[in-house]
Design a protein around this motif. Structure first.
Motif, PDB file in Angstrom:
ATOM      1  N   VAL A   1      44.719  56.438  69.079  1.00  0.00           N
ATOM      2  CA  VAL A   1      43.282  56.569  68.926  1.00  0.00           C
ATOM      3  C   VAL A   1      42.675  55.183  68.844  1.00  0.00           C
ATOM      4  N   ILE A   2      41.632  54.983  69.602  1.00  0.00           N
ATOM      5  CA  ILE A   2      40.874  53.741  69.532  1.00  0.00           C
ATOM      6  C   ILE A   2      39.478  54.086  69.040  1.00  0.00           C
ATOM      7  N   ALA A   3      39.045  53.410  67.997  1.00  0.00           N
ATOM      8  CA  ALA A   3      37.706  53.637  67.458  1.00  0.00           C
ATOM      9  C   ALA A   3      37.095  52.284  67.131  1.00  0.00           C
ATOM     10  N   THR A   4      35.835  52.119  67.488  1.00  0.00           N
ATOM     11  CA  THR A   4      35.128  50.875  67.196  1.00  0.00           C
ATOM     12  C   THR A   4      33.791  51.195  66.547  1.00  0.00           C
ATOM     13  N   GLY A   5      33.163  50.206  65.967  1.00  0.00           N
ATOM     14  CA  GLY A   5      31.843  50.389  65.367  1.00  0.00           C
ATOM     15  C   GLY A   5      31.854  51.490  64.320  1.00  0.00           C
ATOM     16  N   TYR A   6      30.808  52.306  64.334  1.00  0.00           N
ATOM     17  CA  TYR A   6      30.726  53.387  63.355  1.00  0.00           C
ATOM     18  C   TYR A   6      31.792  54.454  63.583  1.00  0.00           C
ATOM     19  N   GLY A   7      32.305  54.548  64.802  1.00  0.00           N
ATOM     20  CA  GLY A   7      33.404  55.470  65.043  1.00  0.00           C
ATOM     21  C   GLY A   7      34.596  55.158  64.168  1.00  0.00           C
ATOM     22  N   LEU A   8      34.833  53.865  63.961  1.00  0.00           N
ATOM     23  CA  LEU A   8      35.940  53.434  63.111  1.00  0.00           C
ATOM     24  C   LEU A   8      35.742  53.925  61.681  1.00  0.00           C
ATOM     25  N   TYR A   9      34.517  53.826  61.185  1.00  0.00           N
ATOM     26  CA  TYR A   9      34.245  54.169  59.788  1.00  0.00           C
ATOM     27  C   TYR A   9      33.949  55.648  59.566  1.00  0.00           C
ATOM     28  N   MET A  10      33.382  56.312  60.550  1.00  0.00           N
ATOM     29  CA  MET A  10      32.972  57.700  60.357  1.00  0.00           C
ATOM     30  C   MET A  10      33.886  58.705  61.042  1.00  0.00           C
ATOM     31  N   ALA A  11      34.334  58.416  62.244  1.00  0.00           N
ATOM     32  CA  ALA A  11      35.131  59.388  62.993  1.00  0.00           C
ATOM     33  C   ALA A  11      36.610  59.346  62.636  1.00  0.00           C
ATOM     34  N   LEU A  12      37.155  58.163  62.483  1.00  0.00           N
ATOM     35  CA  LEU A  12      38.589  58.051  62.226  1.00  0.00           C
ATOM     36  C   LEU A  12      39.027  58.777  60.953  1.00  0.00           C
ATOM     37  N   ALA A  26      43.418  73.339  72.085  1.00  0.00           N
ATOM     38  CA  ALA A  26      42.374  74.308  71.730  1.00  0.00           C
ATOM     39  C   ALA A  26      41.880  74.099  70.299  1.00  0.00           C
ATOM     40  N   GLU A  27      42.762  73.707  69.400  1.00  0.00           N
ATOM     41  CA  GLU A  27      42.367  73.443  68.018  1.00  0.00           C
ATOM     42  C   GLU A  27      41.664  72.088  67.893  1.00  0.00           C
ATOM     43  N   ALA A  28      42.047  71.138  68.719  1.00  0.00           N
ATOM     44  CA  ALA A  28      41.487  69.788  68.621  1.00  0.00           C
ATOM     45  C   ALA A  28      40.075  69.686  69.181  1.00  0.00           C
ATOM     46  N   LYS A  29      39.761  70.450  70.207  1.00  0.00           N
ATOM     47  CA  LYS A  29      38.441  70.326  70.845  1.00  0.00           C
ATOM     48  C   LYS A  29      37.275  70.564  69.888  1.00  0.00           C
ATOM     49  N   PRO A  30      37.274  71.629  69.077  1.00  0.00           N
ATOM     50  CA  PRO A  30      36.156  71.804  68.138  1.00  0.00           C
ATOM     51  C   PRO A  30      36.066  70.681  67.102  1.00  0.00           C
ATOM     52  N   ILE A  31      37.200  70.101  66.742  1.00  0.00           N
ATOM     53  CA  ILE A  31      37.192  68.981  65.795  1.00  0.00           C
ATOM     54  C   ILE A  31      36.517  67.773  66.436  1.00  0.00           C
ATOM     55  N   ILE A  32      36.868  67.495  67.686  1.00  0.00           N
ATOM     56  CA  ILE A  32      36.240  66.388  68.408  1.00  0.00           C
ATOM     57  C   ILE A  32      34.740  66.640  68.561  1.00  0.00           C
ATOM     58  N   GLU A  33      34.363  67.865  68.874  1.00  0.00           N
ATOM     59  CA  GLU A  33      32.936  68.193  69.004  1.00  0.00           C
ATOM     60  C   GLU A  33      32.210  67.955  67.679  1.00  0.00           C
ATOM     61  N   THR A  37      29.293  65.200  66.935  1.00  0.00           N
ATOM     62  CA  THR A  37      28.008  65.598  66.363  1.00  0.00           C
ATOM     63  C   THR A  37      27.659  64.715  65.172  1.00  0.00           C
ATOM     64  N   VAL A  38      28.633  64.440  64.315  1.00  0.00           N
ATOM     65  CA  VAL A  38      28.410  63.539  63.179  1.00  0.00           C
ATOM     66  C   VAL A  38      27.942  62.174  63.682  1.00  0.00           C
ATOM     67  N   LEU A  39      28.617  61.657  64.696  1.00  0.00           N
ATOM     68  CA  LEU A  39      28.237  60.350  65.239  1.00  0.00           C
ATOM     69  C   LEU A  39      26.859  60.398  65.889  1.00  0.00           C
ATOM     70  N   TYR A  40      26.538  61.506  66.521  1.00  0.00           N
ATOM     71  CA  TYR A  40      25.200  61.651  67.119  1.00  0.00           C
ATOM     72  C   TYR A  40      24.122  61.642  66.037  1.00  0.00           C
ATOM     73  N   TYR A  41      24.348  62.361  64.950  1.00  0.00           N
ATOM     74  CA  TYR A  41      23.381  62.338  63.842  1.00  0.00           C
ATOM     75  C   TYR A  41      23.212  60.906  63.310  1.00  0.00           C
ATOM     76  N   ARG A  42      24.280  60.149  63.282  1.00  0.00           N
ATOM     77  CA  ARG A  42      24.201  58.774  62.780  1.00  0.00           C
ATOM     78  C   ARG A  42      23.387  57.875  63.714  1.00  0.00           C
ATOM     79  N   ASP A  43      23.519  58.100  65.014  1.00  0.00           N
ATOM     80  CA  ASP A  43      22.817  57.281  66.002  1.00  0.00           C
ATOM     81  C   ASP A  43      21.999  58.194  66.899  1.00  0.00           C
ATOM     82  N   ALA A  44      20.956  58.766  66.341  1.00  0.00           N
ATOM     83  CA  ALA A  44      20.182  59.800  67.022  1.00  0.00           C
ATOM     84  C   ALA A  44      19.423  59.292  68.238  1.00  0.00           C
ATOM     85  N   ARG A  45      19.387  57.996  68.448  1.00  0.00           N
ATOM     86  CA  ARG A  45      18.701  57.476  69.629  1.00  0.00           C
ATOM     87  C   ARG A  45      19.603  57.487  70.861  1.00  0.00           C
TER      88      ARG A  45
END
Length: 89
Positions: A1-12, A26-33, A37-45
């Motif tokens: 997994v590679i995560a940068t910026g807020y992905g590192l702090y919020m998604a990882l 099939a189990e992983a896809k809803p988790i990724i979604e 969504t969390v990251l989208y709320y953080r950067d709503a622009r």
């Protein structure tokens, strides 16, 4: 997994919490979604449309673009958490 910026702090951390060695695609896809969504709320622009890629020994499959499920009609989203006072925060 590679995560940068807020992905590192919020998604990882969310990925780590949901991880299991035997998790299926099939189990992983809803988790990724949910994480996207969390990251989208953080950067709503940013754009609310994502694609999910699955890489296996057989090759790579990339989903069609789709929108994350986001709800912006919550009262505090519209009025602000401190709408009753004169705060600039």
């Amino acid at each position: 997994v590679i995560a940068t910026g807020y992905g590192l702090y919020m998604a990882l951390p969310l990925l780590r919490k949901a991880y299991r060695p035997d998790i299926t695609v099939a189990e992983a896809k809803p988790i990724i979604e949910q994480i996207m969504t969390v990251l989208y709320y953080r950067d709503a622009r940013t754009i609310d449309t994502i694609q999910i890629a699955e890489a296996t020994q057989e090759g790579v499959k990339i989903s069609e673009p789709f929108k994350v499920k986001a709800e912006w009609e919550y009262k505090r989203f519209i009025a602000g958490a401190r709408a009753a006072d004169a705060s600039t925060w």
